[in-house]
Design an enzyme around this catalytic site. Structure first.
Site, PDB file in Angstrom:
ATOM      1  N   GLU A 276       8.444   0.638   5.602  1.00  0.00           N
ATOM      2  CA  GLU A 276       7.773   0.135   6.854  1.00  0.00           C
ATOM      3  C   GLU A 276       6.794  -0.850   6.562  1.00  0.00           C
ATOM      4  OE1 GLU A 276       8.158   3.628   6.138  1.00  0.00           O
ATOM      5  OE2 GLU A 276       9.873   3.614   7.373  1.00  0.00           O
ATOM      6  N   ASN A 277       6.534  -1.060   5.346  1.00  0.00           N
ATOM      7  CA  ASN A 277       5.478  -2.119   4.879  1.00  0.00           C
ATOM      8  C   ASN A 277       6.113  -3.647   5.203  1.00  0.00           C
ATOM      9  OD1 ASN A 277       4.102  -0.445   1.872  1.00  0.00           O
ATOM     10  ND2 ASN A 277       3.152  -0.606   4.052  1.00  0.00           N
TER      11      ASN A 277
ATOM     12  N   GLU B 196       1.615  20.748  -4.141  1.00  0.00           N
ATOM     13  CA  GLU B 196       0.216  20.958  -3.296  1.00  0.00           C
ATOM     14  C   GLU B 196      -0.282  19.610  -3.065  1.00  0.00           C
ATOM     15  OE1 GLU B 196      -1.479  24.013  -3.311  1.00  0.00           O
ATOM     16  OE2 GLU B 196      -0.028  25.129  -3.950  1.00  0.00           O
TER      17      GLU B 196
ATOM     18  N   LEU C  54       1.469  12.293   5.443  1.00  0.00           N
ATOM     19  CA  LEU C  54       2.468  12.049   4.333  1.00  0.00           C
ATOM     20  C   LEU C  54       3.013  10.544   4.315  1.00  0.00           C
ATOM     21  CD1 LEU C  54       4.170  15.429   3.647  1.00  0.00           C
ATOM     22  CD2 LEU C  54       2.095  14.502   2.431  1.00  0.00           C
TER      23      LEU C  54
ATOM     24  N   ARG D  19       4.240  -5.804   7.849  1.00  0.00           N
ATOM     25  CA  ARG D  19       2.898  -6.541   7.432  1.00  0.00           C
ATOM     26  C   ARG D  19       3.328  -8.043   7.665  1.00  0.00           C
ATOM     27  NH1 ARG D  19      -0.845  -3.086   3.620  1.00  0.00           N
ATOM     28  NH2 ARG D  19      -0.371  -1.134   4.533  1.00  0.00           N
TER      29      ARG D  19
ATOM     30  N   GLY E 109      -7.157  -2.362   1.709  1.00  0.00           N
ATOM     31  CA  GLY E 109      -7.453  -3.488   2.516  1.00  0.00           C
ATOM     32  C   GLY E 109      -9.062  -2.936   2.910  1.00  0.00           C
ATOM     33  N   ARG E 110      -9.059  -1.602   3.207  1.00  0.00           N
ATOM     34  CA  ARG E 110     -10.451  -1.309   3.507  1.00  0.00           C
ATOM     35  C   ARG E 110     -11.523  -1.557   2.455  1.00  0.00           C
ATOM     36  NH1 ARG E 110      -8.473   4.353   5.180  1.00  0.00           N
ATOM     37  NH2 ARG E 110      -6.616   3.530   4.400  1.00  0.00           N
ATOM     38  N   TRP E 111     -10.985  -1.341   1.204  1.00  0.00           N
ATOM     39  CA  TRP E 111     -11.939  -1.840   0.126  1.00  0.00           C
ATOM     40  C   TRP E 111     -12.387  -3.283  -0.102  1.00  0.00           C
ATOM     41  CZ3 TRP E 111     -11.763  -5.104  -3.948  1.00  0.00           C
ATOM     42  CH2 TRP E 111     -12.583  -4.590  -5.270  1.00  0.00           C
TER      43      TRP E 111
ATOM     44  N   ASP F  31      -3.593   4.323  -1.133  1.00  0.00           N
ATOM     45  CA  ASP F  31      -3.790   3.699   0.344  1.00  0.00           C
ATOM     46  C   ASP F  31      -5.479   3.520   0.057  1.00  0.00           C
ATOM     47  OD1 ASP F  31      -3.562   2.908   2.881  1.00  0.00           O
ATOM     48  OD2 ASP F  31      -3.549   4.859   3.635  1.00  0.00           O
TER      49      ASP F  31
HETATM   50  C1  IPE Z   1      -2.375   0.108   0.005  1.00  0.00           C
HETATM   51  O1  IPE Z   1      -3.457  -0.178   0.700  1.00  0.00           O
HETATM   52  C2  IPE Z   1      -1.370  -0.942   0.119  1.00  0.00           C
HETATM   53  C3  IPE Z   1       0.127  -0.568  -0.370  1.00  0.00           C
HETATM   54  C4  IPE Z   1       0.207   0.067  -1.279  1.00  0.00           C
HETATM   55  C5  IPE Z   1       1.024  -1.343   0.215  1.00  0.00           C
HETATM   56  P1  IPE Z   1      -3.515  -0.720   2.102  1.00  0.00           P
HETATM   57  O2  IPE Z   1      -3.028  -2.197   2.361  1.00  0.00           O
HETATM   58  O3  IPE Z   1      -2.589   0.085   3.327  1.00  0.00           O
HETATM   59  O4  IPE Z   1      -5.140  -0.520   2.652  1.00  0.00           O
HETATM   60  P2  IPE Z   1      -5.672  -0.291   4.013  1.00  0.00           P
HETATM   61  O5  IPE Z   1      -5.083   0.922   4.722  1.00  0.00           O
HETATM   62  O6  IPE Z   1      -5.516  -1.317   5.008  1.00  0.00           O
HETATM   63  O7  IPE Z   1      -7.217   0.332   3.678  1.00  0.00           O
HETATM   64 MG    MG Z   2      -3.053   1.688   4.485  1.00  0.00          MG
END
Ligand code: IPE
Ligand code: MG
Length: 222
Positions: free
Chosen positions: A49-50, A189, A177, A53, A5-7, A2
């Site tokens: 759920e993706n 863990e 999760l 998008r 996008g933020r990166w 995860d």
């Molecule tokens: C992970 O990054 C993307 C997938 C594996 C689909 P995100 O796209 O969820 O990034 P954020 O949460 O917007 O930063």
């Molecule tokens: Mg994400």
């Protein structure tokens, strides 16, 4: 995985470049994990759920998936990586399904590391499909309802041929999760890091494994 996008956002780059860098991280981590002797690893690449998008982002992700399989399949073969997919991937574009089936077949004899990629995966969906499978067995008289045991359930999940889940890592600071390996995580863990997936590297993986090494696992004992 995860935080792609933020990166990208932090670097004022388009989201797609975050995903692209995320794939580079996948490539690196698969290599590093193999060298470290990790027996099995599951990557949550695309959840059920993706699909919520935007279409353009889904298409970017599918494009990256195509590229990744194409470019890394030879390396899997070379490094003894067995590719596996969990999730209902048959609904993806036909060319991707064919590519995946070919890659699974080509790497089926490998035994150094199992790399499971979760595609159109949701843990609840996986459990639902497992229940349907077992119910079929009841209907056909193969098994009596009272004879159903935990082994039947574990065996009907997509992860049936994988070793027990030891460590579950989530990047980017989210403490959830998100429908990933819920059954399998019963005694796993959990490791959460603020690091965004594109920045996750060998040092980060070593840190996670180091932390895992210090955990006292009791599996309900005392
Ligand atoms: C992970 O990054 C993307 C997938 C594996 C689909 P995100 O796209 O969820 O990034 P954020 O949460 O917007 O930063
Ligand atoms: Mg994400």
């Amino acid at each position: 995985m995860d935080g792609n996008g933020r990166w990208a956002k932090r670097k004022h780059l388009p989201r797609a470049l975050g995903h692209k860098k995320g794939v580079e991280t996948v490539r690196n981590i698969v290599r590093v994990a193999g060298k470290m002797g990790v027996e099995a690893m599951t990557l949550y690449a695309f959840s059920s759920e993706n699909w919520n998008r935007p279409e353009e982002e889904i298409s970017d992700l599918m494009g990256l998936l195509r590229q990744y399989i194409q470019s890394d399949i030879d390396e899997f073969v070379e490094n003894g990586v067995r590719l596996k997919v969990i999730g209902n991937y048959r609904v993806l574009d036909a060319d991707i399904v064919a590519m995946i089936d070919n890659a699974i077949e080509k790497t089926s004899g490998n035994s150094k590391m199992t790399l499971a990629v979760a595609l159109n995966y949701g843990s609840q969906d996986e459990m639902l499909r497992a229940v349907q499978h077992i119910a079929q067995g009841v209907k056909s008289g193969e098994i009596q309802p009272e004879a159903i045991n935990l082994g039947h359930i574990a065996g009907a999940l997509d992860t049936a041929d994988m070793p027990p889940l030891d460590l579950l890592i989530r990047t980017s600071g989210e403490l959830r999760l998100s429908n990933f390996l819920l059954w399998q995580a019963a005694y796993a863990e959990l490791y959460f890091t603020e690091t965004l997936w594109p920045d996750f590297d060998q040092v980060e993986l070593e840190r996670a494994l180091e932390s895992f090494g210090h955990r006292e696992r009791r599996f309900g004992g005392r």
